[in-house]
Design an enzyme around this catalytic site. Structure first.
Site, short mmCIF file in Angstrom:
data_model
loop_
_atom_site.label_atom_id
_atom_site.label_comp_id
_atom_site.label_asym_id
_atom_site.label_seq_id
_atom_site.Cartn_x
_atom_site.Cartn_y
_atom_site.Cartn_z
N CYS A 81 23.66 -16.93 -10.00
CA CYS A 81 22.68 -16.18 -10.62
C CYS A 81 23.38 -14.96 -11.66
O CYS A 81 24.66 -14.56 -11.10
CB CYS A 81 21.61 -15.29 -10.03
SG CYS A 81 20.47 -14.44 -10.85
N ARG A 141 23.34 -8.51 -12.08
CA ARG A 141 24.39 -7.97 -11.63
C ARG A 141 24.91 -7.54 -10.26
O ARG A 141 23.68 -7.63 -9.49
CB ARG A 141 24.31 -6.49 -12.35
CG ARG A 141 23.35 -5.45 -11.65
CD ARG A 141 23.21 -4.23 -12.70
NE ARG A 141 21.88 -3.90 -12.57
CZ ARG A 141 21.43 -2.79 -11.69
NH1 ARG A 141 22.09 -2.58 -10.65
NH2 ARG A 141 20.31 -2.56 -11.64
N ARG A 168 11.49 -12.64 -2.26
CA ARG A 168 10.66 -13.37 -3.24
C ARG A 168 11.75 -13.71 -4.14
O ARG A 168 12.69 -13.20 -4.72
CB ARG A 168 9.59 -12.43 -3.96
CG ARG A 168 9.95 -11.61 -4.95
CD ARG A 168 8.65 -11.18 -5.72
NE ARG A 168 9.40 -10.29 -6.92
CZ ARG A 168 9.41 -9.05 -6.54
NH1 ARG A 168 9.53 -8.60 -5.34
NH2 ARG A 168 9.96 -8.07 -7.58
N CYS A 176 13.95 -14.91 -7.58
CA CYS A 176 14.24 -14.25 -8.84
C CYS A 176 13.81 -14.97 -10.03
O CYS A 176 13.67 -16.17 -9.85
CB CYS A 176 15.97 -14.29 -8.80
SG CYS A 176 16.56 -13.90 -10.28
N CYS A 217 17.21 -16.73 -12.10
CA CYS A 217 17.77 -18.01 -11.78
C CYS A 217 16.65 -18.97 -11.10
O CYS A 217 17.27 -20.22 -10.67
CB CYS A 217 19.04 -17.83 -11.01
SG CYS A 217 18.46 -16.81 -9.01
ZN LIG Z 1 18.71 -14.51 -9.75
#
Ligand SMILES: [Zn+2]
Length: 354
Positions: free
Chosen positions: A39, A42, A64, A66, A69
């Protein structure tokens, strides 16, 4: 698949290495989101990262997926389902209904229940409890008082904190055999009515409760069980829930308070876990024979194997293996000595007849 060490996983995240996608996932406790190793989000602080081997494990821990990604394989409805998960998280203190969640996803209640479970491995209700537990632990770590933490996590009362659905089903035998490699296990000791007790916990729950004559004997038992894990003696600010759980169990042992319903992280073979899960359903004051337990776990011929599984129970008292006896009423065995088994049973019998 070989078992990844924590260092390998951290390096894969640093490199955003696509070849690790699907092999593991990582969640960030401050955001509650989990990602693929590649992903582009940051980088999170070291201590805020948690690792998971499956989507289900991440969801069960209250994270949960993302939206950058998309760590979940998927159905065309995935975006909607993530919205539902998000809705659950921001409305934690509300009673959740399938129709209202269904509306968000544009699905009927039963369809939502099915698709959510199929995609994430957990039902919306189990996910809600998991998110509450994550919030609860997080606010304890921030230093909030227990009562504040309970209510701010959306639990209505303390008895709701340790519900059935927060119990972990346990890891696969393969991971178990790795001896806890890459894991951090917090532990603490205290003297109880049954002698010196050590309780140890992973991120998911209590993984060990043992009794022995002194602390060093207890530490060797824990080390033998998790030879590769990093064992850390509990400092309250690092594992505040461990202190609360110790206190609850001690009150049960010393003052006859009800056996606390704490989250357990059971590690064992599929059969052992099945037996231990069943033992949780034996009520205080009741006893069964090894043969009866074998019948109940659908394997009437396995009385001896049930005995062995009881003998390997890593979580004393909380998994009440002391309530299983020989078919002739004899005490059978007890991992922590027959004297302790007798004490526990006498106490429970007396309480029952009161
Ligand atoms: Zn992600």
């Amino acid at each position: 698949m070989s078992i990844l060490s924590e260092i390998e996983m951290r390096k894969a995240i640093e490199r955003r290495d696509k070849s690790f996608d699907g092999l593991f996932f990582y969640g960030v406790i401050t955001t509650g989101i989990f990602c693929l190793p590649s992903c582009s989000a940051r980088p999170a602080k070291h201590e805020n990262i948690r690792f998971f081997l499956s989507v289900e494990a991440a969801m069960t821990a209250g994270f949960r997926p993302c939206k950058r990604c998309y760590p979940v394989n998927g159905s065309s409805q995935i975006e909607k389902l993530i919205e539902v998960a998000r809705y659950i998280e921001v409305h934690l203190d509300e009673k959740m209904t399938l129709p209202s969640l269904g509306e968000i996803a544009g699905l009927s209640p039963s369809r939502l229940q099915k698709v959510f479970k199929k995609t994430f491995g957990v039902s919306p209700k189990v996910y809600q409890d998991a998110v509450r537990m994550r919030h609860f632990k997080h606010s304890l770590k921030k230093g909030d008082g227990v009562t504040d933490a309970i209510y701010s996590a959306g639990f209505g009362s303390i008895s709701r904190v340790y519900g059935e659905s927060t119990r972990n089903i346990g890891m696969t035998p393969k991971v178990y055999r790795a001896g806890g490699a890459g894991e951090v296990i917090n532990y603490a000791c205290r003297n109880t009515a049954l002698g010196f007790m050590m309780m140890a916990a992973t991120d998911k729950g209590i993984c060990s409760v043992q009794f022995a004559d002194n602390e060093s004997a207890l530490l060797s038992l824990l080390r033998a069980e998790f030879p590769k894990a990093e064992l850390i003696i509990s400092a309250s600010q690092k594992a505040p829930e461990l202190d609360i759980w110790m206190e609850a169990l001690d009150q049960h042992l010393s003052q006859g308070a009800p056996r606390p319903d704490l989250p357990l992280d059971m590690r064992g073979t599929a059969f052992q876990i099945k037996v231990w899960q069943f033992l949780l359903s034996i009520k205080e004051g009741e006893v069964l024979s090894y043969g009866e337990v074998a019948e109940q776990v659908d394997n009437p011929k396995a009385a001896r194997a049930v005995g062995t599984a009881c003998g390997k129970n890593p979580i004393g008292v909380l998994i009440p293996c002391h309530r299983v006896l020989r078919s002739d009423g004899g005490l059978g065995g007890y991992r922590w000595g027959l004297e302790r088994k007798r004490t526990l049973l006498d106490k429970e019998r007396r309480k029952r007849s009161q």
